[in-house]
Motif scaffolding. Sequence first.
Motif, PDB file in Angstrom:
ATOM      1  N   SER A 139       0.873  -1.192   0.032  1.00 42.17           N
ATOM      2  CA  SER A 139      -0.063   0.034  -0.132  1.00 42.17           C
ATOM      3  C   SER A 139       0.780   1.148  -0.181  1.00 42.17           C
ATOM      4  CB  SER A 139      -0.798  -0.080   1.133  1.00 42.17           C
ATOM      5  OG  SER A 139      -1.769   1.157   1.450  1.00 42.17           O
ATOM      6  N   TYR A 140       1.917   1.135   1.002  1.00 40.61           N
ATOM      7  CA  TYR A 140       2.789   2.381   0.899  1.00 40.61           C
ATOM      8  C   TYR A 140       3.214   2.780  -0.230  1.00 40.61           C
ATOM      9  CZ  TYR A 140       6.334   5.709   2.596  1.00 40.61           C
ATOM     10  OH  TYR A 140       7.145   6.649   2.825  1.00 40.61           O
ATOM     11  N   ASP A 141       3.958   1.677  -0.999  1.00 40.59           N
ATOM     12  CA  ASP A 141       4.701   1.950  -2.537  1.00 40.59           C
ATOM     13  C   ASP A 141       3.753   2.412  -3.147  1.00 40.59           C
ATOM     14  OD1 ASP A 141       6.719  -1.079  -2.143  1.00 40.59           O
ATOM     15  OD2 ASP A 141       6.853   0.778  -0.862  1.00 40.59           O
ATOM     16  N   PHE A 142       2.499   1.706  -3.301  1.00 37.59           N
ATOM     17  CA  PHE A 142       1.503   2.291  -4.093  1.00 37.59           C
ATOM     18  C   PHE A 142       1.049   3.981  -4.153  1.00 37.59           C
ATOM     19  CE2 PHE A 142      -2.186   2.410  -7.100  1.00 37.59           C
ATOM     20  CZ  PHE A 142      -3.025   2.974  -6.689  1.00 37.59           C
ATOM     21  N   ILE A 143       0.863   4.285  -2.610  1.00 40.64           N
ATOM     22  CA  ILE A 143       0.508   5.625  -2.431  1.00 40.64           C
ATOM     23  C   ILE A 143       1.674   6.648  -2.850  1.00 40.64           C
ATOM     24  CG2 ILE A 143      -0.086   7.166  -0.630  1.00 40.64           C
ATOM     25  CD1 ILE A 143      -1.333   4.952   0.840  1.00 40.64           C
ATOM     26  N   GLU A 144       3.100   6.143  -2.474  1.00 42.70           N
ATOM     27  CA  GLU A 144       4.031   6.760  -2.908  1.00 42.70           C
ATOM     28  C   GLU A 144       4.349   6.928  -4.248  1.00 42.70           C
ATOM     29  OE1 GLU A 144       8.732   7.164  -1.258  1.00 42.70           O
ATOM     30  OE2 GLU A 144       8.097   5.039  -1.918  1.00 42.70           O
ATOM     31  N   SER A 145       3.768   6.336  -5.229  1.00 41.91           N
ATOM     32  CA  SER A 145       3.955   6.356  -6.527  1.00 41.91           C
ATOM     33  C   SER A 145       3.068   7.234  -7.340  1.00 41.91           C
ATOM     34  CB  SER A 145       3.900   4.893  -7.193  1.00 41.91           C
ATOM     35  OG  SER A 145       2.468   4.587  -7.226  1.00 41.91           O
ATOM     36  N   LEU A 146       1.869   7.730  -6.457  1.00 45.23           N
ATOM     37  CA  LEU A 146       0.938   8.487  -7.070  1.00 45.23           C
ATOM     38  C   LEU A 146       1.121  10.030  -6.966  1.00 45.23           C
ATOM     39  CD1 LEU A 146      -2.122   6.709  -5.224  1.00 45.23           C
ATOM     40  CD2 LEU A 146      -1.746   6.772  -7.736  1.00 45.23           C
ATOM     41  N   PRO A 147       0.848  10.821  -7.928  1.00 44.56           N
ATOM     42  CA  PRO A 147       1.158  12.277  -7.753  1.00 44.56           C
ATOM     43  C   PRO A 147      -0.234  12.992  -7.019  1.00 44.56           C
ATOM     44  CG  PRO A 147       0.216  11.664 -10.022  1.00 44.56           C
ATOM     45  CD  PRO A 147       0.234  10.301  -9.252  1.00 44.56           C
ATOM     46  N   VAL A 148      -0.267  12.293  -5.780  1.00 45.17           N
ATOM     47  CA  VAL A 148      -1.299  13.332  -5.212  1.00 45.17           C
ATOM     48  C   VAL A 148      -0.543  14.150  -4.120  1.00 45.17           C
ATOM     49  CG1 VAL A 148      -2.837  11.364  -5.140  1.00 45.17           C
ATOM     50  CG2 VAL A 148      -1.071  11.326  -3.386  1.00 45.17           C
ATOM     51  N   THR A 149      -1.546  15.041  -3.494  1.00 42.67           N
ATOM     52  CA  THR A 149      -0.825  15.991  -2.858  1.00 42.67           C
ATOM     53  C   THR A 149      -0.489  15.883  -1.377  1.00 42.67           C
ATOM     54  OG1 THR A 149      -1.836  17.492  -4.225  1.00 42.67           O
ATOM     55  CG2 THR A 149      -1.198  18.716  -2.506  1.00 42.67           C
ATOM     56  N   ARG A 150      -1.516  15.609  -0.619  1.00 46.49           N
ATOM     57  CA  ARG A 150      -1.657  15.390   0.718  1.00 46.49           C
ATOM     58  C   ARG A 150      -2.600  13.979   1.346  1.00 46.49           C
ATOM     59  NH1 ARG A 150      -3.017  20.413   4.376  1.00 46.49           N
ATOM     60  NH2 ARG A 150      -4.776  20.251   3.251  1.00 46.49           N
ATOM     61  N   LEU A 151      -1.923  13.517   2.345  1.00 41.52           N
ATOM     62  CA  LEU A 151      -2.822  12.192   2.671  1.00 41.52           C
ATOM     63  C   LEU A 151      -3.214  12.701   4.178  1.00 41.52           C
ATOM     64  CD1 LEU A 151      -0.024   9.407   2.607  1.00 41.52           C
ATOM     65  CD2 LEU A 151      -1.588  10.424   0.817  1.00 41.52           C
ATOM     66  N   HIS A 152      -4.695  12.272   4.430  1.00 43.76           N
ATOM     67  CA  HIS A 152      -5.318  12.514   5.559  1.00 43.76           C
ATOM     68  C   HIS A 152      -5.343  10.926   6.182  1.00 43.76           C
ATOM     69  CE1 HIS A 152      -7.271  16.309   4.719  1.00 43.76           C
ATOM     70  NE2 HIS A 152      -6.866  16.080   3.715  1.00 43.76           N
ATOM     71  N   VAL A 153      -4.347  10.782   7.355  1.00 47.10           N
ATOM     72  CA  VAL A 153      -4.253   9.471   7.655  1.00 47.10           C
ATOM     73  C   VAL A 153      -5.104   9.241   9.081  1.00 47.10           C
ATOM     74  CG1 VAL A 153      -2.407   8.078   8.421  1.00 47.10           C
ATOM     75  CG2 VAL A 153      -1.934   9.883   6.670  1.00 47.10           C
ATOM     76  N   PHE A 154      -5.573   8.215   9.114  1.00 48.35           N
ATOM     77  CA  PHE A 154      -6.231   7.786  10.276  1.00 48.35           C
ATOM     78  C   PHE A 154      -5.943   6.596  10.878  1.00 48.35           C
ATOM     79  CE2 PHE A 154      -8.841  10.074   7.210  1.00 48.35           C
ATOM     80  CZ  PHE A 154      -9.508  11.019   7.888  1.00 48.35           C
ATOM     81  N   PRO A 155      -5.774   6.380  12.121  1.00 52.10           N
ATOM     82  CA  PRO A 155      -5.647   5.067  12.453  1.00 52.10           C
ATOM     83  C   PRO A 155      -6.788   4.112  12.473  1.00 52.10           C
ATOM     84  CG  PRO A 155      -5.562   6.614  14.184  1.00 52.10           C
ATOM     85  CD  PRO A 155      -5.726   7.321  13.110  1.00 52.10           C
ATOM     86  N   TYR A 156      -6.837   2.946  12.121  1.00 58.63           N
ATOM     87  CA  TYR A 156      -8.079   2.186  12.100  1.00 58.63           C
ATOM     88  C   TYR A 156      -8.433   1.902  13.796  1.00 58.63           C
ATOM     89  CZ  TYR A 156     -10.913  -2.092  12.512  1.00 58.63           C
ATOM     90  OH  TYR A 156     -11.887  -3.090  12.834  1.00 58.63           O
ATOM     91  N   SER A 157      -9.909   2.107  13.850  1.00 55.24           N
ATOM     92  CA  SER A 157     -10.677   1.824  14.995  1.00 55.24           C
ATOM     93  C   SER A 157     -11.492   0.713  15.064  1.00 55.24           C
ATOM     94  CB  SER A 157     -11.138   3.376  15.524  1.00 55.24           C
ATOM     95  OG  SER A 157     -12.006   3.364  16.559  1.00 55.24           O
TER      96      SER A 157
END
Length: 441
Positions: free
Chosen positions: A319-337
């Motif tokens: 997942s991390y490698d996939f996201i890193e490869s995307l030209p996106v601007t910012r991540l809103h990161v949430f811990p699973y609950s």
Amino acid sequence: MTSALYHTFGCKLNFAETSAVASRMERLGIRRVQAGEAPDLIFVNTCSVTGEADKKCRQAIRSFNRRFPRAAIIVTGCYAQLKSEEAASLPGVVIVAGNDRKGEIGRFVADFLESRRKTVDVIPAKDIRRFSPSCSRGDRTRYFLKVQDGCDCWCTYCTIPSARGRSRSATIRQLVSQAEEVVAQGGKEIVITGVNIGDFGKRQPDLTPEAPREDFLSLIKALDNVAGIERYRISSIEPDLLTDEIIEFCASSRAFMPHFHIPLQCGSDTVLRLMRRRYDSALFRDKIIKIKELMPDAFIGVDVMAGTRGETIDEFNRSYDFIESLPVTRLHVFPYSERPGTRALEIPHIVTQEEKHRRVEQLTALSNRKMREFAGKYVGSTRPVLLEHTRPGQPMSGFTDNYLKVRLPDAPPSTDNTILPATLSELLITPTGEPEFLATL
Ligand code: SF4
């Protein structure tokens, strides 16, 4: 005159609904409390997206009761919807209104002020049929227009369908007239909000059966024609509902900004299937590429959930490698609950708190890097900014079309609520790690 304090947790939709309740209360002669004054009423619009959110709502209600023991507390929102009896048992609470009852709160309050009668009015979310409209100015310059509510998707980690009911929406005619009201009030920017707004048109309680079906594309086309609104932002849209036609329309439109927020949740197809999300990483990548092809300067925010059940370390790295490869601007990161009653609880693999925390940190660092790389490309460029007043003594500020935060020390207060070209001369990093530009007109 009766005074009220408003406190909101959670999503943009909740904030839009709180300001709509406050406007209705004002029409009943109930004013916002002044700073330093003890309120007669306290309105808490709650969130229940995580166990932590529930806890924060309870803590806030208890703390308000300790600080203002004579105030009557009104609780609504997703925590009130899902745990109404618990909410009603908290100290100082006199009214508990379900998500479908926010429009009635004025009546419940009038009844309480006259008779001191308590009200708990919460119908099961599955029985909610009507759509409660709300369009209100946030605390800055932009307006929040609620176009849709509820959700039919039942992602395995999510309780929102249980709290907000089935997907339903307003009609295009209703929303166009609300946008026209915003123009009449001098508003220039509208944020389109809801729970699953791409699902607009699925159920429209106010649309006559013989009327032609409406969808999200026809809605944004109609809103784009409302003269006087110069900017629209789409608050968040599911990737599988963000069609190429919508992207193409936004790219060629008069007023839709190059700014998207798209929940990915995870970049591993195995985990996406466990989450019962309705797309895979290939579809997600196609949407991002399409946006960047048509709007190279677009700001793309992405929701990512870290440490959900079934997310083994290999899947997380994928997942991390996939996201890193995307030209996106910012991540809103949430811990699973862990949420009671969700199907995710049937998935055996559990990620430890410690490991979840480590993954959140890793994704947040990636987000900061991407955000700085994105902002760095605009040093020295000129972009249109909607100028907003800030606190007294503070410089004017605002956001560019592609959602970069800008401070304008030389801009006079008279430029409030105007859209002007600004040169982004210097990139600063705020104490919270956010990039912000110093700009000149
Ligand atoms: S789409 Fe999924 S995550 Fe979003 S509100 Fe619906 S069920 Fe929850």
